[in-house]
Write a protein that holds these residues in place. Sequence first.
Motif, PDB file in Angstrom:
ATOM      1  N   ARG A  81       0.812  -1.206   0.000  1.00 19.37           N
ATOM      2  CA  ARG A  81       0.000   0.000   0.000  1.00 19.37           C
ATOM      3  C   ARG A  81       0.859   1.275   0.000  1.00 19.37           C
ATOM      4  NH1 ARG A  81      -5.367   1.562   1.144  1.00 19.37           N
ATOM      5  NH2 ARG A  81      -5.840  -0.550   0.495  1.00 19.37           N
ATOM      6  N   GLU A  82       1.915   1.300   0.777  1.00 19.84           N
ATOM      7  CA  GLU A  82       2.756   2.504   0.825  1.00 19.84           C
ATOM      8  C   GLU A  82       3.379   2.804  -0.531  1.00 19.84           C
ATOM      9  OE1 GLU A  82       5.634   2.360   3.919  1.00 19.84           O
ATOM     10  OE2 GLU A  82       4.150   2.432   5.545  1.00 19.84           O
ATOM     11  N   GLU A  83       3.826   1.761  -1.228  1.00 21.36           N
ATOM     12  CA  GLU A  83       4.417   1.973  -2.548  1.00 21.36           C
ATOM     13  C   GLU A  83       3.357   2.437  -3.546  1.00 21.36           C
ATOM     14  OE1 GLU A  83       8.132  -1.042  -3.057  1.00 21.36           O
ATOM     15  OE2 GLU A  83       6.150  -1.983  -2.841  1.00 21.36           O
ATOM     16  N   LEU A  84       2.170   1.825  -3.473  1.00 16.02           N
ATOM     17  CA  LEU A  84       1.083   2.254  -4.354  1.00 16.02           C
ATOM     18  C   LEU A  84       0.804   3.747  -4.166  1.00 16.02           C
ATOM     19  CD1 LEU A  84      -1.556   1.232  -6.138  1.00 16.02           C
ATOM     20  CD2 LEU A  84      -2.696   1.722  -3.972  1.00 16.02           C
ATOM     21  N   GLU A  85       0.709   4.171  -2.920  1.00 10.32           N
ATOM     22  CA  GLU A  85       0.396   5.574  -2.648  1.00 10.32           C
ATOM     23  C   GLU A  85       1.511   6.484  -3.148  1.00 10.32           C
ATOM     24  OE1 GLU A  85      -0.527   6.030   1.477  1.00 10.32           O
ATOM     25  OE2 GLU A  85      -2.273   4.693   1.394  1.00 10.32           O
ATOM     26  N   GLN A  86       2.763   6.119  -2.880  1.00 13.14           N
ATOM     27  CA  GLN A  86       3.873   6.992  -3.266  1.00 13.14           C
ATOM     28  C   GLN A  86       4.019   7.063  -4.780  1.00 13.14           C
ATOM     29  OE1 GLN A  86       5.776   9.059  -1.231  1.00 13.14           O
ATOM     30  NE2 GLN A  86       6.088   9.837  -3.302  1.00 13.14           N
TER      31      GLN A  86
END
Length: 480
Positions: A81-86
């Motif tokens: 999720r963090e990579e998707l958001e960034q």
Amino acid sequence: MTDDALDAVLTRVSERVTPDADERERLRAVAAELAARADAAIADLPVDADTVQVGSSARSTWLAGDRDIDLFVCFPAALDREELEQYGLDVGHAVLPDGHEEYAEHPYVKGEYEGFDVDLVPCYDVTSATDIRSAVDRTPFHDAFLQARFTPELSEAARLLKRFMKGVGVYGSDLRTEGFSGYLVELLILEHGGFVPLVEAAADWHPPVRFDPRDEGQPDGAGTDAVEAAQVPPSVADAAEFDDPLVVIDPTDPDRNVAAVLSPANLARFQHYCRELLSDPRESLFFPDPVAPIDAEGVREHLDRRGSHALALTFDTPDVVEDQLYPQLRRSLSGVTGELDRRGFDTLRATTFADGIGEEVSGRSVLFVEVGVAELPAVARHEGPPVHVGEHAKSFYDAYADDESAYGPFVEGDRYVVERPREHRTPEAFLRSDSLFDVALGAHVETALTGGYEVLVGDSVATLADEFGTDLRAYFEPRV
């Protein structure tokens, strides 16, 4: 009403809301430019992703003059999720350098490009509607489901319904409006096969009303993996049970009611105007005249005519998005009016409004209340237990026997009664006291009130007209 009269109105409205060839080509070209910019930004990332245009502009159901483009960037499902958001924000800012970040289930970038309002949203590229990892993952499946079933005639009907709902004030799934979303509009048109059949049916709805678009199965000749993956068939999963007045099962997620945001009042308002349209077809239902703001003198005239006691609690608008603010304002208003009623001030009607939402310079938010009782006696009646209940009755008597500020205890019927000093004789005294913070308030509203607020009383509420004239016009001159 004759069918000819309604047909004539719908023909004229359709001409006004259907984008012409130049507008369609302009939108297509800008959407292609945005997709190309997104693809270029994706090429600089360490992961692959695809772009897809979604929403009404992708389905040819947008209204002439609307300039919204929704572009989704679909990342691999294995991404955390963090990579998707960034990565999503990286692409968004590259495509829309002057854009700003907003937040749905996760952040995305919103901005303007060549005169179009653009949302660039990251999502997961899942293979089936049953595999979604975030709420926005449904949206590409919504498009696939509708595009496989919509015809030009249904698109025209959807445009008519959107314009009608805008005209009568029930279009928009934001939590301020609590109305019909574009996706819900299109599912209803699909369910009924056109604008007039829907209006005729809705005029006679007896809520709760329930539809499950999955019952229609796959469209003739669909056959593609993408279309088949775009819904969860009844044979795979039963739809959940809902107690909303209108239930439209999301074909991509049978545990979701697409009409969940729709308020009972807006459903009733829609039904009322469906009957109006059928009995007296007119373009003004689709294109009403703009509401002129009321001025301070107009507010004072209404207050004098109504003979009520008006109050407005004003404070700096909390720094939150509209979809967070309005539920908190309504919760706070309910808490305040409930306590005013409990204290005997008899709420007549109340509303809330705000400006400065999401702006750098905060505006004001208002809890506006009319009560029927401006002042109560200095004492309040307080009934105790029946005299015969022993220790409980004795405890009540002893608590007040030596209280020189109270009248009593005395016996009335078989009970002890006292008349004790009232805490707040006027509603404004309550609103200005610390007792205000004992009621149920929205978290951000409570924080804002702690920082300071003002209470306007009686004619002084008319000073709000300069800032909230349109809202006050709607309050004092209500319509369905």
